[in-house]
Design a protein around this motif. Structure first.
Motif, PDB file in Angstrom:
ATOM      1  N   ILE A  97      24.345 -23.583  74.462  1.00  0.00           N
ATOM      2  CA  ILE A  97      25.512 -24.165  73.804  1.00  0.00           C
ATOM      3  C   ILE A  97      26.036 -25.350  74.593  1.00  0.00           C
ATOM      4  CG2 ILE A  97      27.919 -23.699  73.261  1.00  0.00           C
ATOM      5  CD1 ILE A  97      27.072 -20.921  72.449  1.00  0.00           C
ATOM      6  N   LEU A  98      26.008 -25.214  75.917  1.00  0.00           N
ATOM      7  CA  LEU A  98      26.499 -26.308  76.763  1.00  0.00           C
ATOM      8  C   LEU A  98      25.684 -27.575  76.561  1.00  0.00           C
ATOM      9  CD1 LEU A  98      27.449 -24.762  80.200  1.00  0.00           C
ATOM     10  CD2 LEU A  98      28.924 -25.775  78.479  1.00  0.00           C
ATOM     11  N   ALA A 108      24.156 -28.627  73.878  1.00  0.00           N
ATOM     12  CA  ALA A 108      24.603 -29.266  72.641  1.00  0.00           C
ATOM     13  C   ALA A 108      25.980 -29.900  72.831  1.00  0.00           C
ATOM     14  CB  ALA A 108      24.637 -28.241  71.507  1.00  0.00           C
ATOM     15  N   ALA A 109      26.874 -29.194  73.548  1.00  0.00           N
ATOM     16  CA  ALA A 109      28.232 -29.694  73.750  1.00  0.00           C
ATOM     17  C   ALA A 109      28.224 -31.021  74.504  1.00  0.00           C
ATOM     18  CB  ALA A 109      29.072 -28.671  74.501  1.00  0.00           C
ATOM     19  N   PHE A 110      27.371 -31.125  75.514  1.00  0.00           N
ATOM     20  CA  PHE A 110      27.331 -32.360  76.287  1.00  0.00           C
ATOM     21  C   PHE A 110      26.675 -33.496  75.520  1.00  0.00           C
ATOM     22  CE2 PHE A 110      28.479 -29.733  79.887  1.00  0.00           C
ATOM     23  CZ  PHE A 110      29.368 -30.575  80.522  1.00  0.00           C
ATOM     24  N   ALA A 111      25.713 -33.176  74.683  1.00  0.00           N
ATOM     25  CA  ALA A 111      25.126 -34.218  73.833  1.00  0.00           C
ATOM     26  C   ALA A 111      26.213 -34.807  72.939  1.00  0.00           C
ATOM     27  CB  ALA A 111      23.978 -33.649  72.999  1.00  0.00           C
ATOM     28  N   VAL A 112      27.038 -33.935  72.337  1.00  0.00           N
ATOM     29  CA  VAL A 112      28.126 -34.405  71.473  1.00  0.00           C
ATOM     30  C   VAL A 112      29.101 -35.286  72.258  1.00  0.00           C
ATOM     31  CG1 VAL A 112      30.147 -33.685  70.145  1.00  0.00           C
ATOM     32  CG2 VAL A 112      27.997 -32.462  69.885  1.00  0.00           C
ATOM     33  N   ALA A 113      29.515 -34.806  73.436  1.00  0.00           N
ATOM     34  CA  ALA A 113      30.495 -35.557  74.238  1.00  0.00           C
ATOM     35  C   ALA A 113      29.970 -36.948  74.598  1.00  0.00           C
ATOM     36  CB  ALA A 113      30.845 -34.783  75.494  1.00  0.00           C
ATOM     37  N   GLY A 114      28.719 -37.027  75.012  1.00  0.00           N
ATOM     38  CA  GLY A 114      28.140 -38.314  75.393  1.00  0.00           C
ATOM     39  C   GLY A 114      28.033 -39.260  74.209  1.00  0.00           C
ATOM     40  N   LEU A 115      27.606 -38.740  73.064  1.00  0.00           N
ATOM     41  CA  LEU A 115      27.437 -39.582  71.872  1.00  0.00           C
ATOM     42  C   LEU A 115      28.787 -40.094  71.368  1.00  0.00           C
ATOM     43  CD1 LEU A 115      24.675 -37.458  70.143  1.00  0.00           C
ATOM     44  CD2 LEU A 115      24.425 -39.820  70.900  1.00  0.00           C
ATOM     45  N   VAL A 116      29.827 -39.242  71.404  1.00  0.00           N
ATOM     46  CA  VAL A 116      31.154 -39.689  70.967  1.00  0.00           C
ATOM     47  C   VAL A 116      31.633 -40.850  71.833  1.00  0.00           C
ATOM     48  CG1 VAL A 116      33.606 -39.047  70.947  1.00  0.00           C
ATOM     49  CG2 VAL A 116      31.922 -37.544  69.910  1.00  0.00           C
ATOM     50  N   SER A 117      31.395 -40.748  73.133  1.00  0.00           N
ATOM     51  CA  SER A 117      31.938 -41.782  74.018  1.00  0.00           C
ATOM     52  C   SER A 117      31.243 -43.132  73.833  1.00  0.00           C
ATOM     53  CB  SER A 117      31.893 -41.331  75.477  1.00  0.00           C
ATOM     54  OG  SER A 117      30.571 -41.292  75.927  1.00  0.00           O
ATOM     55  N   PRO A 170      33.810 -29.679  71.231  1.00  0.00           N
ATOM     56  CA  PRO A 170      32.574 -28.913  71.428  1.00  0.00           C
ATOM     57  C   PRO A 170      32.669 -27.907  72.568  1.00  0.00           C
ATOM     58  CG  PRO A 170      32.229 -31.256  71.892  1.00  0.00           C
ATOM     59  CD  PRO A 170      33.557 -31.128  71.239  1.00  0.00           C
TER      60      PRO A 170
END
Lengths: 163, 189
Positions: free
Chosen positions: B45-46, B48-57, B128
């Motif tokens: 899960i982590l 996926a969560a970090f992929a989301v955070a990086g892409l948002v930024s 996330p």
């Protein structure tokens, strides 16, 4: 807690959607790299947070938490929960693992909502930044409007979705 | 960040000592083992969560934020403030200075009250992580019961305290002057 798979599906879906958006702008590699860098930066903190979580699970008696924050605490939980939330420092990677493993099973839905909301909105760790950049009047305005909101949100959550 | 690590390390150390007193070395090891077990469980899960955070930024940048909130947005201010507050990534060291800049360049106080409410309530970059640890259900409930608040709070401030903007601007000006004179002092040294 929801089965792990639900969470994983939702998050992977979000990641996939964002990846497509970023790909169309040619930013996908940069974004994934950014995420990986964030992960490496946060890793020491994450390891520490989980060691803390492990000890808290061992040492904090569940009955004490239940009587302060659980269903038997009644409305008191809606005030004690956010007070604890507002005091916890260390960002989301310290707070959420702690919340999940220590408080999650003992608190009502409303207290959980109040606690997380207070941690974000009225966190005392933000005060130095607010004082340095925005000044005393803004702080007074913000906190006087925000302070009761976590409790209200928790109350609504219990009312609508049950404890 | 470093202070956080030091703070948490000392708390962890204190707990290890308590565990040692209560149950000896085996309890010290048990605490670490329990923590690591939880971490391994949550690991996919982590990622996926970090992929989301990086892409948002990379998808949202500072320029687009100031374009939306900097000038007079009128009654729509609190609404824009809420939407953008929920989307802009970055920690308190980034968004409080940004808010000061936005107020100085004409954003209303209500818009900023909405902005910081949405930012701290349900920021997309943090969501996330919340979902990963707390689960989808509770995250959705929390979102649903808090969703009207940022716009309402900002509109309330704009309607009932319209004169506050000037006073808060003076506060910010004072703070910025103080910082400048301090910098000048440093450079002489």
């Amino acid at each position: 807690m929801i089965p792990l798979t639900d969470t994983l599906v939702v998050l992977s879906g979000m990641a996939a959607l964002l990846l497509i958006l970023a790909f169309r702008k040619g930013l996908h590699v940069e974004g994934l790299r950014g995420g990986f860098r964030m992960f490496l930066n946060i890793l020491p903190l994450l390891l520490l947070a989980f060691i803390l979580v492990g000890y808290l699970n061992l040492l904090l008696p569940k009955e004490v938490l239940q009587s302060w924050l659980g269903e038997e605490a009644g409305w008191k939980g809606l005030f004690i929960g956010p007070a604890i939330g507002a005091l916890v420092q260390g960002g989301p990677f310290a707070f959420f693992p702690l919340f999940d493993s220590v408080f999650r099973d003992s608190v009502t839905t409303g207290t959980a909502v109040a606690m997380i909301t207070a941690w974000g909105m009225i966190n005392v760790g933000h005060l130095p930044y607010e004082a340095a950049f925005l000044g005393p009047r803004f702080i007074m305005l913000k906190y006087s409007i925000y302070i009761l909101f976590p409790t209200v949100a928790g109350f609504l959550a219990n009312l609508i979705f049950g404890p | 960040m470093n202070k956080t690590v030091i703070g948490m390390a000392s708390v962890a150390f204190t707990m290890a000592v308590i565990a040692y007193i209560q149950g000896g070395l085996s309890m010290v090891a048990e605490g670490i083992f329990l923590g690591m077990k939880t971490l391994v469980g949550i690991f996919p899960i982590l990622i996926a969560a970090f992929a989301v955070a990086g892409l948002v930024s990379v998808l949202i940048n500072k320029d687009s934020v100031s374009k939306w909130l900097g000038s007079e947005a009128g009654w729509k201010g609190p609404f824009y403030g809420t939407v953008i507050g929920a989307m802009v990534p970055g920690g308190p060291f980034f968004f409080y200075p940004l808010m000061a800049t936005l107020i100085m360049s004409g954003a209303s106080v209500g818009t900023m009250i909405s902005f910081v409410a949405a930012k701290t309530l349900w920021n997309v970059a943090r969501l996330p992580i919340e979902i990963a640890f707390v689960g989808v259900e509770l995250t959705v409930i929390r979102f649903l019961v808090t969703v009207p608040f940022p716009v309402l709070a900002g509109t309330f401030v704009n309607v009932f305290f319209p004169n506050l903007a000037e006073k808060i601007k003076q506060d910010i000006q004072l703070l910025q002057q103080k910082k400048q004179s301090r910098n000048r002092g440093d450079s002489i040294d």
